[in-house]
Design a protein around this motif. Structure first.
Motif: not given
Length: 400
Positions: A297-307, A332-339
């Motif tokens: 899994t590939e992870v793509d995280l932006d600046e989320l701030g306070e949650l 699946a052979t590949h996954a991607r998580v983006r927040l």
């Protein structure tokens, strides 16, 4: 008769009061216009509108809701233009803008009418006795007695207008004022929905705080005791004589049972509120979940701030369940998580290159994702054509 005179007296007092208030508003109207254009509606205008609202309600003898408190929830810093637009979109401010021109027009018209009617009624009676003394311009030595009937007629006309028109005019002004300042059914519904949304957010925050407290109590209390028991049982097994098979069997079973209980307790703690989420935040927790996933899994995280804790927990479990579904069902052979975060919305996207064809009626786990999002008034979009890929997009409100 007495009731009618009371209505006339109350109507005259009401109209003269709003007339004086309208003159005051008219005097400062240019300043009000500048204040509205520069910074939205000033606070004194709202207080004036609320005073008129209470005055009109008291005159009509009707009950109105109390004005909302001046305190507001903390809002993020906004630019001047954005802050102005936000204030002008407020239903309360729109009601004040709707009321201001009506208050000026009806207050001036009603007040001038009251002054005119009262002046005619009182002025004719006062002038009739003294008219002959001051009217010295009549011909043939007439000292002006012919003007007396005109004065009395004017007084009777003014009295008739006060009797029939003045109370109706006062009621008309009060009803116009209330119709402009009282919220409509749509506005009441919108305000109620806002209150329910805010109260639900408070309940969710309190629920999240309670879950964290339970997690800490289980982690620091019950789990620590089980660890201590397991250690003591292990020490007892080592010190037990080898020829005591029955006692050794009992200790071994107790030791294994304590370790199984610890494993189950850890699983329960993770489902209540993951310790990693409390320790490392949403960024670290999602990264750890992706690292443990059976699908690379590939992870793509932006600046989320306070949650808020509720939003963080929902996003964490959504990612966890999505990756679990991908590993179990998609091949699946590949996954991607983006927040990503845009203003007051948190966007969670999980995609995989599996076979697709997600069927929510067959228990693929998407129903649980939808329920978690619905609890926060979020939305879920699932795209999973046959042959793939599968994309699950969740939007969660995360405003203050």
């Amino acid at each position: 008769m007495h009731e009618r005179w009371t209505e006339i007296r109350r109507g005259a007092g009401y109209l003269l009061t709003v007339f004086a208030a309208a003159l005051a508003l008219l005097a400062v109207f240019p300043l009000l216009l500048i204040a509205v254009l520069a910074a939205g509606l000033p606070g004194p205008l709202g207080e004036t509108a609320d005073w008129h609202r209470r005055l009109a309600a008291r005159f009509l003898g009707v009950a109105v809701d109390a004005a909302p408190p001046a305190t507001r929830r903390a809002e993020p810093p906004l630019g001047l233009a954005a802050a102005w637009r936000q204030r002008m979109r407020s239903p309360e401010n729109r009601r004040h803008l709707r009321w201001l021109p009506r208050a000026l027009v009806t207050g001036l018209v009603g007040g001038l009418g009251a002054v005119l009617f009262l002046g005619m009624a009182v002025g004719g009676v006062l002038m009739a006795p003294v008219r002959p003394v001051f009217d010295l311009e009549s011909s043939f030595g007439d000292i002006g007695l012919a003007s007396v009937p005109l004065d009395l007629g004017q007084s009777l006309l003014g009295a008739a207008l006060c009797w029939w028109v003045l109370p109706r005019m006062a009621r008309w002004h009060a009803e116009v004022c209330l119709s402009a300042l009282e919220p409509t059914d749509e506005e009441r519904l919108a305000e109620r929905v806002g209150e329910l949304t805010e109260s639900r957010a408070g309940v969710l925050d309190a629920h999240g705080a309670e879950l964290r407290r339970i997690e800490r109590d289980l982690h620091d209390g019950a789990q620590a005791r089980l660890v201590a028991i397991a250690l003591r049982l292990g020490v007892a097994r080592e010190q037990l004589p080898e020829d005591d098979d029955r006692l050794a069997t009992l200790l071994r079973e107790a030791h294994e049972g304590a370790e199984e209980a610890m494993t189950e307790l850890r699983d329960v703690i993770r489902t209540i509120y993951p310790p990693i989420l409390a320790d490392r935040g949403l960024d670290g927790a999602v990264t750890a979940v992706a690292a443990r996933s059976a699908v690379p899994t590939e992870v793509d995280l932006d600046e989320l701030g306070e949650l808020s804790p509720a939003v963080s927990a929902a996003a964490y479990f959504i990612v966890t369940e999505s990756l679990t579904n991908a590993a179990k069902h998609s091949g699946a052979t590949h996954a991607r998580v983006r927040l990503t975060r845009a203003a007051d919305r948190l966007l969670v996207e999980v995609t995989d290159d599996g076979i697709g064809g997600v069927d929510e009626t067959r228990g693929t786990g998407v129903i649980g994702i939808r329920r978690r999002a619905a609890a926060l008034d979020g939305s879920v979009l699932v795209s999973s054509p046959t042959g793939g890929p599968t994309a699950i997009t969740v939007e969660l409100p995360c405003g203050s």
